[in-house]
Design a protein around this motif. Structure first.
Motif, mmCIF file in Angstrom:
data_model
loop_
_atom_site.group_PDB
_atom_site.id
_atom_site.type_symbol
_atom_site.label_atom_id
_atom_site.label_comp_id
_atom_site.label_asym_id
_atom_site.label_seq_id
_atom_site.Cartn_x
_atom_site.Cartn_y
_atom_site.Cartn_z
ATOM 1 N N THR A 133 0.848 -1.196 0.000
ATOM 2 C CA THR A 133 0.000 0.000 0.000
ATOM 3 C C THR A 133 0.886 1.250 0.000
ATOM 4 O O THR A 133 2.053 1.212 0.388
ATOM 5 C CB THR A 133 -0.928 0.040 1.226
ATOM 6 N N LEU A 134 0.304 2.358 -0.427
ATOM 7 C CA LEU A 134 1.047 3.606 -0.510
ATOM 8 C C LEU A 134 1.367 4.140 0.885
ATOM 9 O O LEU A 134 0.493 4.199 1.758
ATOM 10 C CB LEU A 134 0.215 4.643 -1.283
ATOM 11 N N ALA A 135 2.618 4.522 1.103
ATOM 12 C CA ALA A 135 3.012 5.094 2.396
ATOM 13 C C ALA A 135 2.229 6.381 2.656
ATOM 14 O O ALA A 135 2.116 7.222 1.773
ATOM 15 C CB ALA A 135 4.505 5.370 2.407
ATOM 16 N N GLN A 136 1.679 6.514 3.854
ATOM 17 C CA GLN A 136 0.911 7.692 4.225
ATOM 18 C C GLN A 136 1.718 8.656 5.095
ATOM 19 O O GLN A 136 1.220 9.713 5.484
ATOM 20 C CB GLN A 136 -0.354 7.275 4.977
ATOM 21 N N THR A 137 2.947 8.290 5.385
ATOM 22 C CA THR A 137 3.790 9.126 6.243
ATOM 23 C C THR A 137 4.265 10.359 5.488
ATOM 24 O O THR A 137 4.399 10.334 4.262
ATOM 25 C CB THR A 137 5.017 8.328 6.701
ATOM 26 N N PRO A 138 4.546 11.460 6.208
ATOM 27 C CA PRO A 138 5.126 12.637 5.557
ATOM 28 C C PRO A 138 6.508 12.327 4.997
ATOM 29 O O PRO A 138 7.120 11.303 5.350
ATOM 30 C CB PRO A 138 5.218 13.663 6.696
ATOM 31 N N GLU A 166 19.188 19.412 -2.527
ATOM 32 C CA GLU A 166 19.780 19.412 -3.863
ATOM 33 C C GLU A 166 19.615 18.096 -4.623
ATOM 34 O O GLU A 166 19.722 18.079 -5.851
ATOM 35 C CB GLU A 166 21.266 19.763 -3.785
ATOM 36 N N SER A 167 19.355 16.994 -3.929
ATOM 37 C CA SER A 167 19.279 15.719 -4.651
ATOM 38 C C SER A 167 18.094 14.839 -4.279
ATOM 39 O O SER A 167 17.838 13.842 -4.963
ATOM 40 C CB SER A 167 20.575 14.920 -4.450
ATOM 41 N N ILE A 168 17.355 15.165 -3.232
ATOM 42 C CA ILE A 168 16.181 14.367 -2.838
ATOM 43 C C ILE A 168 15.013 15.310 -2.612
ATOM 44 O O ILE A 168 15.075 16.218 -1.776
ATOM 45 C CB ILE A 168 16.443 13.569 -1.544
ATOM 46 N N THR A 169 13.936 15.105 -3.352
ATOM 47 C CA THR A 169 12.755 15.948 -3.174
ATOM 48 C C THR A 169 11.507 15.077 -3.374
ATOM 49 O O THR A 169 11.589 13.851 -3.344
ATOM 50 C CB THR A 169 12.789 17.149 -4.145
ATOM 51 N N THR A 170 10.364 15.738 -3.528
ATOM 52 C CA THR A 170 9.133 15.016 -3.852
ATOM 53 C C THR A 170 8.555 15.615 -5.120
ATOM 54 O O THR A 170 8.825 16.763 -5.461
ATOM 55 C CB THR A 170 8.090 15.131 -2.723
ATOM 56 N N ASP A 171 7.749 14.829 -5.794
ATOM 57 C CA ASP A 171 7.088 15.327 -6.999
ATOM 58 C C ASP A 171 5.665 15.740 -6.626
ATOM 59 O O ASP A 171 5.470 16.656 -5.847
ATOM 60 C CB ASP A 171 7.129 14.276 -8.108
ATOM 61 N N PHE A 172 4.648 15.047 -7.127
ATOM 62 C CA PHE A 172 3.271 15.438 -6.836
ATOM 63 C C PHE A 172 2.886 15.162 -5.385
ATOM 64 O O PHE A 172 2.244 15.958 -4.712
ATOM 65 C CB PHE A 172 2.303 14.697 -7.768
ATOM 66 N N SER A 173 3.282 14.005 -4.904
ATOM 67 C CA SER A 173 2.809 13.520 -3.603
ATOM 68 C C SER A 173 3.924 13.483 -2.574
ATOM 69 O O SER A 173 5.115 13.358 -2.910
ATOM 70 C CB SER A 173 2.221 12.113 -3.774
ATOM 71 N N GLU A 174 3.536 13.567 -1.309
ATOM 72 C CA GLU A 174 4.487 13.330 -0.221
ATOM 73 C C GLU A 174 5.137 11.959 -0.380
ATOM 74 O O GLU A 174 6.274 11.743 0.027
ATOM 75 C CB GLU A 174 3.763 13.373 1.141
ATOM 76 N N SER A 175 4.392 11.034 -0.982
ATOM 77 C CA SER A 175 4.876 9.654 -1.123
ATOM 78 C C SER A 175 5.671 9.432 -2.402
ATOM 79 O O SER A 175 6.232 8.353 -2.594
ATOM 80 C CB SER A 175 3.683 8.685 -1.111
ATOM 81 N N LEU A 176 5.701 10.441 -3.283
ATOM 82 C CA LEU A 176 6.387 10.272 -4.569
ATOM 83 C C LEU A 176 7.752 10.966 -4.520
ATOM 84 O O LEU A 176 7.881 12.173 -4.728
ATOM 85 C CB LEU A 176 5.539 10.851 -5.713
#
Length: 532
Positions: free
Chosen positions: A43-48, A60-70
């Motif tokens: 299931t999709l992680a629901q954590t921030p 600079e190298s780790i971010t999110t796209d549309f979702s907190e989970s993406l």
């Protein structure tokens, strides 16, 4: 011999000079790899966004796209693809060690998601720019649905060095300039658009999807079923790139011109300022209610769905079109790649090498300007390949002439072989020719493609796509934790994370406007003009 091949051969000959070969060693590439965080049960992680990964706004190298989970992993431009792969491994190792028992989903199409409300929209803090990024994503959710936005891909960034463009201009009897470089990049982009049906054929890895993805959607595709709830199409290569996936019917009427920078920018800006009757029902700031950034066809330039984009790095709050006008094209972003499920980092060494060859060939092959008919033909070829690319009797259209995919590929690979020879000579290697041979074999035998291999696994074991993904996720989670850090150590990532939080705090403290004023000012700023 046609004029086209005469011109191509002359360009190939020119590139064999010591000066050109030296410049080709400075080709830069980088990667943006998207990946959903999942729980061990799929299931999709629901954590921030996990705190050790830093600020999604300013890391600079780790971010999110549309979702907190993406998640989105970003590597800087490098002249060595081996270095880029190692950098990706560094990021994957650190993330795997810092998301507790969660794992990284190895497929482009989402894991099992029962309801779109389970997809948490990304949060970037309380600064105006952070709020703007979130409202933009709320707009995407309202316009297209969250499920489409949970699709993951890999973006491949590519650029020739300035030394190459100076030699190229001299070879072609033109003056080296920012305008000329942009024009040449657009020639490459037009050929890419003509030929990019080959990318999902070779690398498409989404022939199947979980039936939950289509919940509540209308569709007319003749899906078949495997396992408990997986839908597939027998000859599909990349459902991600189909109308079910990361596309927009609202934008289908846009005829974005790839003939010259001025027209491309003008049409993109028009789309940003033209009201949409479909989207007018969503509030865009009225009474402080933001369901989107604007009522227009696209909210900001990034909303344009395209298999390739011309790019120029932006300054703080600078619009991408303004950056292009001021400084021209710096690199191109290939956006047609599915996540490679047969690689723990989502892309393979062979893909790096073949994409270099493919893009160099797109520059070397003479590139006539597009008319609307050719643009439609390119789109139709893409649509056919993503849905039926491995179908034996599939026909594509090459300048109005029907041709089979293997036949067209055979002709194209004569160009690719020559481009590969140049790159091998420049880099004193055989890897480019080997990559071309490997990919050519796929065009003559569809069973060698990733999409065929995935379907073969699902059908032979009556296995669901979700089980296939879960097995790989668990395998890669263990594999990632064995990666040795090469360029960025664990403590370096910790330091990057701390710096990113400090940067976010500084951005938030620097705000002097309320959000309404900030947004109005952003859209009211006059578009940049040349030499501004």
């Amino acid at each position: 011999m046609t004029a086209d091949t005469t011109c191509f051969d002359a360009r190939v000959k020119a590139l064999k000079s010591p000066e050109f070969l030296a410049s080709l060693r400075e080709i830069k590439r980088g990667v943006e790899r998207e990946a959903l965080r999942i729980n061990p049960n799929g299931t999709l992680a629901q954590t921030p966004h996990p705190k050790p990964l830093g600020s999604a706004l300013s890391h600079e190298s780790i971010t999110t796209d549309f979702s907190e989970s993406l998640l989105e992993f970003i590597t800087p431009p490098e002249a060595s693809s081996a270095k880029t792969v190692a950098q990706l491994k560094d990021i994957h190792r650190f993330v795997a060690d810092n998301i507790n028992d969660e794992q990284i989903w190895p497929l482009s199409m989402p894991c099992f998601i029962d309801d779109e409300t389970e997809i948490p929209i990304a949060y970037f803090g309380e600064s105006n720019v952070g709020k703007m990024k979130r409202v933009y994503r709320i707009g995407l959710k309202n316009r297209y649905g969250s499920m489409m936005q949970a699709i993951a891909g890999v973006h491949f960034n590519f650029s020739f060095p300035d030394s190459f463009w100076a030699l190229w201009a001299k070879q072609n009897g033109t003056t080296h300039s920012q305008e000329q470089t942009s024009a040449e990049y657009f020639g490459l982009i037009r050929n890419y658009r003509r030929l990019c049906w080959l990318i999902p054929y070779l690398y498409g890895a989404s022939p199947a999807l979980c039936s939950s993805f289509l919940k509540g959607k209308e569709y007319s595709l003749p899906f078949k079923k495997v396992g408990k709830g997986t839908l597939y199409m027998p000859y599909a290569t990349s459902l991600r790139m189909s109308d079910l996936g990361y596309t927009s019917a609202e934008q289908s009427s846009l005829k974005i011109c790839y003939n010259e920078l001025d027209n491309y920018v003008r049409l993109l800006r028009d789309a940003m300022s033209t009201p949409s009757t479909r989207f007018e029902r969503f509030a865009s700031g009225e009474g402080g209610n933001y369901q989107q950034l604007s009522h227009n066809i696209i909210q900001i330039e990034n909303e344009l769905y395209s298999p390739i984009r011309p790019k120029q790095p932006t300054e703080s709050m600078e619009k991408p079109t303004d950056a292009l006008v001021r400084r021209g094209i710096s690199y191109i972003e290939v956006r047609a790649l599915d996540v490679n499920p047969f690689s723990s980092v989502g892309i393979s060494d062979t893909q790096f090498n073949f994409l270099d060859v493919f893009l160099l060939a797109c520059l070397l092959i003479p590139s006539e300007e597009f008319d609307e008919q050719q643009l439609n033909e390119a789109k139709e070829n893409m649509d056919r390949v993503v849905l039926e690319g491995r179908k034996p009797e599939l026909m594509l259209s090459n300048n109005g002439v029907d041709v089979t995919l293997p036949e067209w590929s055979k002709k194209l690979f004569t160009y690719f072989e020559q481009a590969a020879n140049i790159l091998d000579e420049a880099n004193d290697t055989k890897q480019y020719r080997e990559a071309v041979a490997q990919e050519y074999a796929k065009t003559q035998n569809p069973e060698l493609t990733p999409s065929a291999k995935i379907l073969q696994t699902l059908l032979s074991e009556n296995k669901d796509n979700s089980i296939f993904g879960l097995e790989l996720a668990a395998k890669y989670n263990k594999e990632m934790k064995t990666f040795d850090y090469t360029y960025t150590q664990s403590e370096d990532f910790v330091e990057q994370g701390e710096r990113s939080y400090e940067a976010q705090r500084e951005i938030e403290a620097a705000d002097t406007k309320d959000f309404d004023t900030f947004i109005k000012d952003y859209f009211a700023e006059p578009p940049a003009k040349k030499n501004a």
